[in-house]
Design an enzyme around this catalytic site. Structure first.
Site, mmCIF file in Angstrom:
data_model
loop_
_atom_site.group_PDB
_atom_site.id
_atom_site.type_symbol
_atom_site.label_atom_id
_atom_site.label_comp_id
_atom_site.label_asym_id
_atom_site.label_seq_id
_atom_site.Cartn_x
_atom_site.Cartn_y
_atom_site.Cartn_z
ATOM 1 C CG HIS A 191 -1.902 -1.146 1.284
ATOM 2 N ND1 HIS A 191 -1.900 -1.947 2.342
ATOM 3 C CD2 HIS A 191 -2.905 -1.388 0.546
ATOM 4 C CE1 HIS A 191 -2.897 -2.991 2.242
ATOM 5 N NE2 HIS A 191 -3.276 -2.510 1.166
ATOM 6 C CG ASP A 234 -4.637 -8.200 -4.912
ATOM 7 O OD1 ASP A 234 -4.722 -9.426 -4.377
ATOM 8 O OD2 ASP A 234 -4.581 -7.309 -3.910
ATOM 9 C CB VAL A 263 6.012 -4.435 -2.198
ATOM 10 C CG1 VAL A 263 6.960 -4.361 -1.110
ATOM 11 C CG2 VAL A 263 5.765 -3.097 -3.041
ATOM 12 C CB SER A 321 -0.965 -10.458 1.315
ATOM 13 O OG SER A 321 -2.143 -10.535 1.774
ATOM 14 C CB SER A 322 -3.788 -7.132 4.985
ATOM 15 O OG SER A 322 -3.696 -6.005 4.434
ATOM 16 N NE ARG A 323 -7.794 -12.612 2.915
ATOM 17 C CZ ARG A 323 -8.445 -11.916 2.144
ATOM 18 N NH1 ARG A 323 -7.807 -11.296 1.165
ATOM 19 N NH2 ARG A 323 -9.715 -11.771 2.382
HETATM 20 O O1 PAF Z 1 -7.533 -4.770 -2.941
HETATM 21 C C1 PAF Z 1 -8.123 -4.244 -2.033
HETATM 22 O O2 PAF Z 1 -8.024 -4.177 -0.769
HETATM 23 C C2 PAF Z 1 -9.836 -4.423 -2.274
HETATM 24 O O3 PAF Z 1 -10.274 -5.460 -3.060
HETATM 25 C C3 PAF Z 1 -10.266 -3.038 -2.600
HETATM 26 C C4 PAF Z 1 -9.720 -2.596 -4.044
HETATM 27 C C5 PAF Z 1 -9.843 -1.940 -1.719
HETATM 28 C C6 PAF Z 1 -11.804 -3.185 -2.721
HETATM 29 O O4 PAF Z 1 -12.326 -3.109 -1.330
#
Ligand code: PAF
Length: 280
Positions: free
Chosen positions: A37, A150, A176, A185-187
């Site tokens: 992000h 993604d 990244v 990834s947040s996960r």
């Molecule tokens: O990639 C994400 O975090 C989500 O799919 C998004 C684009 C913010 C939509 O909720």
């Protein structure tokens, strides 16, 4: 940095910025921010944009039984990260603010939404496209930033923007990776130390495919996928898919060339992870 949770407030904040001649750069997120992000935010800042980040865990893109309720959330941590990046405004709507009841309209793309991730998460991209359309209509950005991590989401959003004539430039940014190769990834926070080690098999397989293409000039998709699958299956993870596809329409390809990619998903314990390599 303004933190606003009402559509009307974020709209007037953006209107003020636009009146002062700024381009609006938008990074939609579900929070629990990571370096992926941050790279998108830095790109928007480098482009000279008035930079807006949304934090909204969108219930519509999770299927019953998926991780909506346990999806990691830490707004205070997110806000202090965004403050350090000098983000201009953050939109943090509640579910009620985003989806006034009854909410009857959804946005979906046929065909490309049903492949790969869509086959394992039916309805997921309908939820993504619906919320992204709403966010685009609220924020009205000039540019919106999405990561290649993604890849299917990025491809679908680009197609949606073109089909529905949104006047928005979609800016893709590279995946990244953590130093061990795992895609940010947040996960990833769900993974135990042991699971994380096992999860690395996906990036390792993709890296091997990349080397075979770029150093050995092997471009036969079937041979590359077979090799990738062999690597993944040597680890204690569940391979969900590994496919070589055309980037524009996600149709399978026989040969790796420009505008193709290899997209994969595995399950490590209960955690689903996706990753890819692309030749843009
Ligand atoms: O990639 C994400 O975090 C989500 O799919 C998004 C684009 C913010 C939509 O909720």
């Amino acid at each position: 940095m303004k933190v606003l949770d009402k559509k009307s407030d974020i709209r007037s904040e953006i209107e003020d910025a636009r009146r002062s001649g700024k381009k609006i750069g938008f990074v939609p997120t579900m929070g629990f921010l990571h370096q992926g992000h941050i790279s998108l935010i830095r790109r928007a800042k480098e482009d000279g944009c008035f930079t807006i980040v949304s934090i909204f865990v969108n219930p519509l893109q999770f299927r019953p039984g998926e991780d909506f309720h346990r999806y990691p959330r830490d707004t205070n941590r997110d806000l202090s990260m965004l403050e350090s990046e000098s983000v201009d405004a953050v939109f943090t709507p509640s579910t009620e603010e985003m989806y006034k009841k009854p909410h009857l309209t959804e946005v979906s793309l046929s065909n490309i939404s049903e492949k790969l991730e869509g086959a394992f998460r039916p309805g997921h991209f309908r939820g993504v496209c619906t919320v992204v359309t709403k966010l685009f209509n609220i924020v009205k950005p000039d540019r919106a930033y999405f990561g290649w991590k993604d890849a299917q989401q990025l491809i679908i959003i680009k197609k949606m923007v073109s089909d529905l004539d949104f006047n928005i430039e979609i800016i893709p940014a590279p995946t990244v990776r953590d130093p061990d190769g795992l895609a940010a990834s947040s996960r990833n926070t769900y993974l135990s130390l042991q699971e994380r080690k096992r999860a690395l098999v996906l990036s390792r397989a993709l890296q091997k495919i990349k080397e075979m293409v770029e150093f050995q000039q092997i471009t036969d998709a079937a041979a590359l996928i077979e090799c990738g699958k062999e690597i993944i299956n040597s680890e204690n993870v569940e391979l969900q898919y590994l496919e070589a596809v055309e980037l524009e329409n996600l149709e399978p390809v026989h040969t790796i060339k420009k505008n193709t990619g290899v997209l994969g998903a595995i399950k490590v314990g209960n955690v689903r992870l996706i990753d890819n390599i692309i030749w843009e």
